[in-house]
Design a protein around this motif. Structure first.
Motif, PDB file in Angstrom:
ATOM      1  N   SER A  54       0.827  -1.213   0.000  1.00  0.00           N
ATOM      2  CA  SER A  54       0.000   0.000   0.000  1.00  0.00           C
ATOM      3  C   SER A  54       0.859   1.259   0.000  1.00  0.00           C
ATOM      4  CB  SER A  54      -0.922   0.022   1.221  1.00  0.00           C
ATOM      5  OG  SER A  54      -1.908  -0.966   1.107  1.00  0.00           O
ATOM      6  N   VAL A  55       1.941   1.250   0.768  1.00  0.00           N
ATOM      7  CA  VAL A  55       2.836   2.404   0.792  1.00  0.00           C
ATOM      8  C   VAL A  55       3.473   2.587  -0.588  1.00  0.00           C
ATOM      9  CG1 VAL A  55       4.944   3.367   1.801  1.00  0.00           C
ATOM     10  CG2 VAL A  55       3.262   2.242   3.275  1.00  0.00           C
ATOM     11  N   ARG A  56       3.838   1.495  -1.208  1.00  0.00           N
ATOM     12  CA  ARG A  56       4.414   1.566  -2.563  1.00  0.00           C
ATOM     13  C   ARG A  56       3.398   2.143  -3.546  1.00  0.00           C
ATOM     14  NH1 ARG A  56       5.426  -3.469  -3.444  1.00  0.00           N
ATOM     15  NH2 ARG A  56       7.336  -3.485  -2.228  1.00  0.00           N
ATOM     16  N   GLN A  57       2.140   1.719  -3.446  1.00  0.00           N
ATOM     17  CA  GLN A  57       1.092   2.255  -4.331  1.00  0.00           C
ATOM     18  C   GLN A  57       0.910   3.751  -4.117  1.00  0.00           C
ATOM     19  OE1 GLN A  57      -2.248  -0.247  -3.308  1.00  0.00           O
ATOM     20  NE2 GLN A  57      -2.023  -1.448  -5.185  1.00  0.00           N
ATOM     21  N   ILE A  58       0.921   4.184  -2.884  1.00  0.00           N
ATOM     22  CA  ILE A  58       0.776   5.611  -2.588  1.00  0.00           C
ATOM     23  C   ILE A  58       1.925   6.388  -3.211  1.00  0.00           C
ATOM     24  CG2 ILE A  58       0.874   7.328  -0.721  1.00  0.00           C
ATOM     25  CD1 ILE A  58      -0.748   5.232   0.950  1.00  0.00           C
ATOM     26  N   SER A  59       3.126   5.832  -3.147  1.00  0.00           N
ATOM     27  CA  SER A  59       4.285   6.536  -3.697  1.00  0.00           C
ATOM     28  C   SER A  59       4.223   6.669  -5.214  1.00  0.00           C
ATOM     29  CB  SER A  59       5.585   5.835  -3.286  1.00  0.00           C
ATOM     30  OG  SER A  59       5.734   4.613  -3.976  1.00  0.00           O
ATOM     31  N   GLN A  60       3.352   5.909  -5.856  1.00  0.00           N
ATOM     32  CA  GLN A  60       3.270   5.941  -7.315  1.00  0.00           C
ATOM     33  C   GLN A  60       2.208   6.901  -7.846  1.00  0.00           C
ATOM     34  OE1 GLN A  60       2.871   1.791  -8.276  1.00  0.00           O
ATOM     35  NE2 GLN A  60       5.032   1.381  -7.870  1.00  0.00           N
ATOM     36  N   TYR A  61       1.452   7.543  -6.968  1.00  0.00           N
ATOM     37  CA  TYR A  61       0.517   8.566  -7.431  1.00  0.00           C
ATOM     38  C   TYR A  61       1.312   9.709  -8.036  1.00  0.00           C
ATOM     39  CZ  TYR A  61      -3.525   6.451  -5.117  1.00  0.00           C
ATOM     40  OH  TYR A  61      -4.540   5.608  -4.746  1.00  0.00           O
ATOM     41  N   GLY A  62       0.791  10.316  -9.092  1.00  0.00           N
ATOM     42  CA  GLY A  62       1.492  11.392  -9.767  1.00  0.00           C
ATOM     43  C   GLY A  62       1.775  12.597  -8.893  1.00  0.00           C
ATOM     44  N   ARG A  63       0.926  12.835  -7.921  1.00  0.00           N
ATOM     45  CA  ARG A  63       1.105  14.000  -7.055  1.00  0.00           C
ATOM     46  C   ARG A  63       1.995  13.718  -5.858  1.00  0.00           C
ATOM     47  NH1 ARG A  63      -4.811  14.825  -4.850  1.00  0.00           N
ATOM     48  NH2 ARG A  63      -3.859  16.697  -4.052  1.00  0.00           N
ATOM     49  N   VAL A  64       2.515  12.482  -5.750  1.00  0.00           N
ATOM     50  CA  VAL A  64       3.360  12.101  -4.620  1.00  0.00           C
ATOM     51  C   VAL A  64       4.806  11.972  -5.080  1.00  0.00           C
ATOM     52  CG1 VAL A  64       3.834  10.281  -2.924  1.00  0.00           C
ATOM     53  CG2 VAL A  64       1.472  10.931  -3.436  1.00  0.00           C
ATOM     54  N   GLU A  65       5.680  12.635  -4.368  1.00  0.00           N
ATOM     55  CA  GLU A  65       7.118  12.538  -4.635  1.00  0.00           C
ATOM     56  C   GLU A  65       7.684  11.272  -4.014  1.00  0.00           C
ATOM     57  OE1 GLU A  65      10.570  13.718  -6.385  1.00  0.00           O
ATOM     58  OE2 GLU A  65       8.699  14.825  -6.525  1.00  0.00           O
ATOM     59  N   SER A  66       7.280  10.989  -2.771  1.00  0.00           N
ATOM     60  CA  SER A  66       7.729   9.767  -2.107  1.00  0.00           C
ATOM     61  C   SER A  66       6.811   9.453  -0.936  1.00  0.00           C
ATOM     62  CB  SER A  66       9.170   9.909  -1.604  1.00  0.00           C
ATOM     63  OG  SER A  66       9.237  10.829  -0.535  1.00  0.00           O
ATOM     64  N   ALA A  67       6.773   8.185  -0.578  1.00  0.00           N
ATOM     65  CA  ALA A  67       6.060   7.731   0.619  1.00  0.00           C
ATOM     66  C   ALA A  67       6.991   6.760   1.331  1.00  0.00           C
ATOM     67  CB  ALA A  67       4.747   7.048   0.249  1.00  0.00           C
ATOM     68  N   VAL A  68       7.198   7.003   2.608  1.00  0.00           N
ATOM     69  CA  VAL A  68       8.157   6.210   3.383  1.00  0.00           C
ATOM     70  C   VAL A  68       7.532   5.849   4.718  1.00  0.00           C
ATOM     71  CG1 VAL A  68      10.433   6.197   4.469  1.00  0.00           C
ATOM     72  CG2 VAL A  68      10.103   7.412   2.317  1.00  0.00           C
ATOM     73  N   ALA A  69       7.654   4.590   5.092  1.00  0.00           N
ATOM     74  CA  ALA A  69       7.193   4.142   6.399  1.00  0.00           C
ATOM     75  C   ALA A  69       8.394   3.659   7.198  1.00  0.00           C
ATOM     76  CB  ALA A  69       6.183   3.016   6.248  1.00  0.00           C
ATOM     77  N   LEU A  70       8.472   4.116   8.426  1.00  0.00           N
ATOM     78  CA  LEU A  70       9.537   3.688   9.321  1.00  0.00           C
ATOM     79  C   LEU A  70       8.946   3.569  10.714  1.00  0.00           C
ATOM     80  CD1 LEU A  70      12.524   3.035   9.733  1.00  0.00           C
ATOM     81  CD2 LEU A  70      12.905   5.462  10.141  1.00  0.00           C
ATOM     82  N   GLY A  71       8.834   2.350  11.185  1.00  0.00           N
ATOM     83  CA  GLY A  71       8.237   2.134  12.495  1.00  0.00           C
ATOM     84  C   GLY A  71       6.793   2.591  12.523  1.00  0.00           C
ATOM     85  N   THR A  72       6.481   3.456  13.447  1.00  0.00           N
ATOM     86  CA  THR A  72       5.094   3.913  13.618  1.00  0.00           C
ATOM     87  C   THR A  72       4.772   5.148  12.780  1.00  0.00           C
ATOM     88  OG1 THR A  72       5.691   5.272  15.521  1.00  0.00           O
ATOM     89  CG2 THR A  72       4.969   2.997  15.973  1.00  0.00           C
ATOM     90  N   VAL A  73       5.719   5.608  11.964  1.00  0.00           N
ATOM     91  CA  VAL A  73       5.540   6.844  11.194  1.00  0.00           C
ATOM     92  C   VAL A  73       5.451   6.543   9.701  1.00  0.00           C
ATOM     93  CG1 VAL A  73       6.569   9.080  10.590  1.00  0.00           C
ATOM     94  CG2 VAL A  73       6.793   8.186  12.913  1.00  0.00           C
ATOM     95  N   LEU A  74       4.503   7.196   9.062  1.00  0.00           N
ATOM     96  CA  LEU A  74       4.373   7.169   7.600  1.00  0.00           C
ATOM     97  C   LEU A  74       4.479   8.608   7.129  1.00  0.00           C
ATOM     98  CD1 LEU A  74       3.535   5.907   4.817  1.00  0.00           C
ATOM     99  CD2 LEU A  74       1.176   6.384   5.499  1.00  0.00           C
ATOM    100  N   SER A  75       5.382   8.867   6.190  1.00  0.00           N
ATOM    101  CA  SER A  75       5.470  10.212   5.619  1.00  0.00           C
ATOM    102  C   SER A  75       5.158  10.144   4.137  1.00  0.00           C
ATOM    103  CB  SER A  75       6.849  10.830   5.849  1.00  0.00           C
ATOM    104  OG  SER A  75       7.809  10.196   5.037  1.00  0.00           O
ATOM    105  N   VAL A  76       4.391  11.120   3.683  1.00  0.00           N
ATOM    106  CA  VAL A  76       4.022  11.225   2.277  1.00  0.00           C
ATOM    107  C   VAL A  76       4.422  12.620   1.811  1.00  0.00           C
ATOM    108  CG1 VAL A  76       2.141  11.155   0.600  1.00  0.00           C
ATOM    109  CG2 VAL A  76       2.089   9.632   2.592  1.00  0.00           C
ATOM    110  N   GLU A  77       5.436  12.662   0.948  1.00  0.00           N
ATOM    111  CA  GLU A  77       5.904  13.930   0.406  1.00  0.00           C
ATOM    112  C   GLU A  77       5.194  14.185  -0.909  1.00  0.00           C
ATOM    113  OE1 GLU A  77       9.955  16.204  -1.086  1.00  0.00           O
ATOM    114  OE2 GLU A  77      10.080  14.148  -0.379  1.00  0.00           O
ATOM    115  N   LEU A  78       4.456  15.290  -0.965  1.00  0.00           N
ATOM    116  CA  LEU A  78       3.726  15.638  -2.176  1.00  0.00           C
ATOM    117  C   LEU A  78       4.644  16.369  -3.152  1.00  0.00           C
ATOM    118  CD1 LEU A  78       0.398  16.882  -0.592  1.00  0.00           C
ATOM    119  CD2 LEU A  78       0.942  14.607  -1.455  1.00  0.00           C
ATOM    120  N   ALA A  79       4.457  16.083  -4.425  1.00  0.00           N
ATOM    121  CA  ALA A  79       5.233  16.765  -5.454  1.00  0.00           C
ATOM    122  C   ALA A  79       4.822  18.229  -5.497  1.00  0.00           C
ATOM    123  CB  ALA A  79       4.998  16.102  -6.808  1.00  0.00           C
TER     124      ALA A  79
END
Length: 98
Positions: free
Chosen positions: A10-35
């Motif tokens: 799911s995190v990989r799918q989120i990272s593939q949206y055109g408006r997303v630069e990257s999505a990273v999960a580490l432990g209890t944190v998920l970050s989604v960087e928008l383009a």
């Protein structure tokens, strides 16, 4: 232990949206960087892309911390994986609608 909280696929799918630069999960944190649009600066001052997403997520009961063009989602170490899966599902829904 990537899948302890956030589903890797799911995190990989989120990272593939055109408006997303990257999505990273580490432990209890998920970050989604928008383009950011060409000519715009990334960072704490760029909130244009996050505001509509934050409102849409809040209507679904999902709250996140925006820092500029990055959205941060956190769960506690005691959060069941099913709750994180539900949050990711709602994030997918909102990303598809906005």
């Amino acid at each position: 232990c990537f899948d302890r909280y956030w589903d890797e696929g799911s995190v990989r799918q989120i990272s593939q949206y055109g408006r997303v630069e990257s999505a990273v999960a580490l432990g209890t944190v998920l970050s989604v960087e928008l383009a950011v649009a060409a000519g715009e600066a990334a960072g704490y001052t760029n909130t244009a892309g996050t505001e509509r997403l934050i409102r849409s997520l809040a209507r679904k009961g999902v709250y996140c911390r925006p820092l500029g063009n990055v959205l941060y989602f956190m769960c506690s170490p005691f959060t069941p994986k099913e709750e994180c899966d539900g949050l990711l599902e709602k994030l997918h829904e909102v990303m598809n609608l906005t």
